[in-house]
Design a protein around this motif. Structure first.
Motif, PDB file in Angstrom:
ATOM      1  N   GLU A   1       0.740  -1.189  -0.044  1.00  0.00           N
ATOM      2  CA  GLU A   1      -0.076  -0.117   0.000  1.00  0.00           C
ATOM      3  C   GLU A   1       0.935   1.304   0.050  1.00  0.00           C
ATOM      4  O   GLU A   1       0.581   2.165  -0.677  1.00  0.00           O
ATOM      5  CB  GLU A   1      -0.965  -0.122   1.328  1.00  0.00           C
ATOM      6  N   GLU A   2       1.976   1.329   0.892  1.00  0.00           N
ATOM      7  CA  GLU A   2       2.787   2.499   0.769  1.00  0.00           C
ATOM      8  C   GLU A   2       3.407   2.622  -0.523  1.00  0.00           C
ATOM      9  O   GLU A   2       3.711   3.740  -1.257  1.00  0.00           O
ATOM     10  CB  GLU A   2       3.983   2.235   1.794  1.00  0.00           C
TER      11      GLU A   2
ATOM     12  N   THR B   1       0.906   6.344  -7.206  1.00  0.00           N
ATOM     13  CA  THR B   1      -0.526   7.124  -7.706  1.00  0.00           C
ATOM     14  C   THR B   1      -0.459   8.374  -7.065  1.00  0.00           C
ATOM     15  O   THR B   1      -1.279   9.411  -7.575  1.00  0.00           O
ATOM     16  CB  THR B   1      -1.505   6.379  -7.005  1.00  0.00           C
TER      17      THR B   1
ATOM     18  N   THR C   1      -5.215   3.993   3.126  1.00  0.00           N
ATOM     19  CA  THR C   1      -4.212   4.642   4.167  1.00  0.00           C
ATOM     20  C   THR C   1      -4.992   5.059   5.362  1.00  0.00           C
ATOM     21  O   THR C   1      -4.646   5.218   6.469  1.00  0.00           O
ATOM     22  CB  THR C   1      -3.532   5.823   3.529  1.00  0.00           C
TER      23      THR C   1
ATOM     24  N   SER D   1       0.821   3.969  -2.729  1.00  0.00           N
ATOM     25  CA  SER D   1       0.636   5.420  -2.334  1.00  0.00           C
ATOM     26  C   SER D   1       1.503   6.269  -3.142  1.00  0.00           C
ATOM     27  O   SER D   1       1.229   7.260  -3.982  1.00  0.00           O
ATOM     28  CB  SER D   1       0.531   5.647  -1.197  1.00  0.00           C
TER      29      SER D   1
ATOM     30  N   ALA E   1      -1.434   8.980  -3.968  1.00  0.00           N
ATOM     31  CA  ALA E   1      -2.472   9.105  -3.115  1.00  0.00           C
ATOM     32  C   ALA E   1      -1.990   8.983  -1.411  1.00  0.00           C
ATOM     33  O   ALA E   1      -1.251   7.966  -1.371  1.00  0.00           O
ATOM     34  CB  ALA E   1      -3.505   7.760  -3.384  1.00  0.00           C
ATOM     35  N   THR E   2      -2.261   9.851  -0.914  1.00  0.00           N
ATOM     36  CA  THR E   2      -1.695   9.929   0.528  1.00  0.00           C
ATOM     37  C   THR E   2      -3.020   9.767   1.629  1.00  0.00           C
ATOM     38  O   THR E   2      -2.882   9.396   2.694  1.00  0.00           O
ATOM     39  CB  THR E   2      -0.836  11.140   0.975  1.00  0.00           C
ATOM     40  N   ASP E   3      -4.158  10.248   0.928  1.00  0.00           N
ATOM     41  CA  ASP E   3      -5.149  10.083   1.744  1.00  0.00           C
ATOM     42  C   ASP E   3      -6.488   9.325   0.982  1.00  0.00           C
ATOM     43  O   ASP E   3      -6.955   9.879   0.058  1.00  0.00           O
ATOM     44  CB  ASP E   3      -6.021  11.595   1.999  1.00  0.00           C
ATOM     45  N   ASN E   4      -6.367   8.158   1.399  1.00  0.00           N
ATOM     46  CA  ASN E   4      -7.588   7.371   0.501  1.00  0.00           C
ATOM     47  C   ASN E   4      -8.090   6.200   1.592  1.00  0.00           C
ATOM     48  O   ASN E   4      -7.494   6.159   2.793  1.00  0.00           O
ATOM     49  CB  ASN E   4      -7.032   6.490  -0.491  1.00  0.00           C
TER      50      ASN E   4
END
Length: 179
Positions: A153-154, A160, A168, A157, A162-165
């Motif tokens: 996932e890291e 992409t 996370t 992130s 994406a840090t706030d999904n």
């Protein structure tokens, strides 16, 4: 300079046999004539050294599976004894068994002392053979991660942005609960 690249399209000639593809543009000559016997001998030796199983080195490339074609392309890159091998999406068009063949070959290259850069969007493939993952996003380095200590996932992130999904947020909640 000791760098070899295997491109995604493989650049193989379907109508030429394995030997011809391995030595295309680097043919061995003896007294000005192609030395077919020596090229065939060295081809068998190279494929054997890399534990690549091909029915015959004289079979046309068109007769081989996608995984076998990929391994021939990788073997071709080894003729110059490179220190670094760059593989661009080597498993992109392959099935499960063929992907396993290519990833096994990547591990054998590493065991033989070659540095390997694997360019891939398939995180399962990357995590299977990589020690470190470098993420490039929009032309910039977006992080270097140790595969053993970083979650998928890291890495995704970082890829992409994406840090706030949902993933996370759930991971953060689970981390808070476990404290």
């Amino acid at each position: 300079l000791g760098v070899a690249t295997v491109y995604q399209d493989l650049a193989l000639c379907d109508n030429i046999d394995v030997v011809g593809n391995l030595y295309l543009g680097r043919e061995l000559r003896r007294f000005g004539v192609l030395d077919e016997v020596e090229m065939e001998r060295r081809s068998r030796e190279l494929l054997s050294t890399l534990s690549i199983r091909i029915p015959s080195v004289r079979i046309p490339i068109a007769s081989l599976s996608g995984g076998q074609r990929q391994t021939v392309a990788i073997a071709r890159s080894m003729l110059g004894e490179p220190k670094l091998v760059i593989l661009d999406e080597p498993t992109a068009a392959l099935g499960v068994e063929q992907t396993a063949q290519v990833l096994d070959l990547v591990e054998r290259l590493r065991e033989r002392g070659h540095a390997v850069i694997l360019i891939s969007h398939n995180m399962a493939d990357v995590k299977a053979v990589a020690d470190k993952v470098a993420v490039l996003r929009l032309g910039r380095n977006n992080g270097v991660f140790d595969v053993k200590t970083t979650s998928q996932e890291e890495i995704i992130s970082a890829i992409t942005g994406a840090t706030d999904n949902a993933v996370t947020r759930r991971a953060a909640r689970n981390a808070e609960v476990s404290k």
